[in-house]
Design a protein around this motif. Structure first.
Motif, PDB file in Angstrom:
ATOM      1  N   LEU A  53       0.853  -1.184   0.000  1.00  0.00           N
ATOM      2  CA  LEU A  53       0.000   0.000   0.000  1.00  0.00           C
ATOM      3  C   LEU A  53       0.890   1.235   0.000  1.00  0.00           C
ATOM      4  CD1 LEU A  53      -3.078   0.567   0.288  1.00  0.00           C
ATOM      5  CD2 LEU A  53      -2.727   0.639   2.740  1.00  0.00           C
ATOM      6  N   SER A  54       0.629   2.180  -0.890  1.00  0.00           N
ATOM      7  CA  SER A  54       1.393   3.422  -0.900  1.00  0.00           C
ATOM      8  C   SER A  54       0.559   4.522  -1.534  1.00  0.00           C
ATOM      9  CB  SER A  54       2.706   3.242  -1.664  1.00  0.00           C
ATOM     10  OG  SER A  54       2.441   2.966  -3.022  1.00  0.00           O
ATOM     11  N   GLY A  55       0.980   5.753  -1.331  1.00  0.00           N
ATOM     12  CA  GLY A  55       0.307   6.892  -1.925  1.00  0.00           C
ATOM     13  C   GLY A  55      -0.760   7.469  -1.031  1.00  0.00           C
ATOM     14  N   ALA A  56      -1.162   8.671  -1.359  1.00  0.00           N
ATOM     15  CA  ALA A  56      -2.176   9.386  -0.586  1.00  0.00           C
ATOM     16  C   ALA A  56      -3.574   8.931  -0.977  1.00  0.00           C
ATOM     17  CB  ALA A  56      -2.032  10.886  -0.840  1.00  0.00           C
ATOM     18  N   GLN A 108      -1.987   3.426  -4.295  1.00  0.00           N
ATOM     19  CA  GLN A 108      -1.591   2.205  -4.997  1.00  0.00           C
ATOM     20  C   GLN A 108      -1.738   1.042  -4.026  1.00  0.00           C
ATOM     21  OE1 GLN A 108       0.863   4.879  -5.011  1.00  0.00           O
ATOM     22  NE2 GLN A 108      -0.115   5.674  -6.843  1.00  0.00           N
ATOM     23  N   VAL A 109      -2.343  -0.034  -4.519  1.00  0.00           N
ATOM     24  CA  VAL A 109      -2.614  -1.186  -3.670  1.00  0.00           C
ATOM     25  C   VAL A 109      -2.220  -2.465  -4.408  1.00  0.00           C
ATOM     26  CG1 VAL A 109      -5.021  -1.390  -4.447  1.00  0.00           C
ATOM     27  CG2 VAL A 109      -4.391  -2.276  -2.220  1.00  0.00           C
ATOM     28  N   GLU A 110      -1.705  -3.428  -3.653  1.00  0.00           N
ATOM     29  CA  GLU A 110      -1.444  -4.766  -4.180  1.00  0.00           C
ATOM     30  C   GLU A 110      -2.169  -5.745  -3.271  1.00  0.00           C
ATOM     31  OE1 GLU A 110       2.137  -7.920  -5.198  1.00  0.00           O
ATOM     32  OE2 GLU A 110       2.618  -5.799  -4.954  1.00  0.00           O
ATOM     33  N   GLY A 146      -3.427  -2.026  -8.418  1.00  0.00           N
ATOM     34  CA  GLY A 146      -4.161  -0.937  -9.034  1.00  0.00           C
ATOM     35  C   GLY A 146      -3.998   0.340  -8.243  1.00  0.00           C
ATOM     36  N   THR A 147      -4.447   1.435  -8.840  1.00  0.00           N
ATOM     37  CA  THR A 147      -4.455   2.740  -8.187  1.00  0.00           C
ATOM     38  C   THR A 147      -5.904   3.123  -7.956  1.00  0.00           C
ATOM     39  OG1 THR A 147      -2.414   3.339  -9.310  1.00  0.00           O
ATOM     40  CG2 THR A 147      -3.712   5.139  -8.377  1.00  0.00           C
ATOM     41  N   LEU A 148      -6.230   3.422  -6.699  1.00  0.00           N
ATOM     42  CA  LEU A 148      -7.617   3.665  -6.310  1.00  0.00           C
ATOM     43  C   LEU A 148      -7.876   5.124  -5.982  1.00  0.00           C
ATOM     44  CD1 LEU A 148      -8.019   0.715  -3.784  1.00  0.00           C
ATOM     45  CD2 LEU A 148      -8.629   0.733  -6.214  1.00  0.00           C
ATOM     46  N   GLY A 149      -9.075   5.590  -6.322  1.00  0.00           N
ATOM     47  CA  GLY A 149      -9.553   6.889  -5.883  1.00  0.00           C
ATOM     48  C   GLY A 149     -10.130   6.766  -4.480  1.00  0.00           C
TER      49      GLY A 149
END
Length: 143
Positions: free
Chosen positions: A83-86, A91-93, A117-120
């Motif tokens: 898990l990374s990003g704001a 970004q999640v795996e 994927g990258t989530l909103g």
């Protein structure tokens, strides 16, 4: 006071439009949505829609959280392993409990054991399939 759902306010706009039409006052659906937004204290429809749309966003995603959702139209369950990003661009795996075959053809398979994927903020990826469905949706599960 609890906030109504997005579906509820859309239904209110349809009902308002029908009631006004019955009185001989035709208004567009967009205008009815704007009127309903103002009744709920929002500046405009986009503001109300955003406020109510984020209400059902998934809980805070954390490493090790159990999640469910859809990946390329296929249901899955799994565990967050990276898990990374704001928030809003997270970004999640996910390590899947059972592999998912992402190919629709009988003569070919592509089994995924992990997905990324990258989530909103709403728990959906910005990237979409050709029919407009998000590539990835994530919901946290209890337990």
């Amino acid at each position: 006071m609890t906030q109504p759902s997005l579906e509820t306010v859309k239904a209110q706009a349809r009902a308002l439009r029908q009631a006004l039409a019955a009185k001989g006052m035709a208004v567009s659906h967009a205008h009815a949505l704007e009127l309903i937004a103002r009744q709920h204290g929002a500046r405009d429809w986009n503001t109300l829609s955003a406020r109510l749309g984020h209400r059902d966003a998934p809980g805070e995603l954390t490493l090790g959280a159990k999640v469910t959702g859809y990946y390329l139209g296929h249901a899955y369950s799994g565990t967050i392993v990276a898990l990374s990003g704001a928030a809003g661009h997270r970004q999640v795996e996910i390590a899947l409990d059972k592999p998912v075959d992402t190919v629709e053809f009988d003569s070919f398979s592509n089994w995924r054991h992990r997905i990324r994927g990258t989530l909103g903020k709403d728990g959906r990826s910005v990237r979409r399939t050709s029919n407009g469905t998000p590539h990835l949706t994530v919901e946290t599960t209890k337990g």
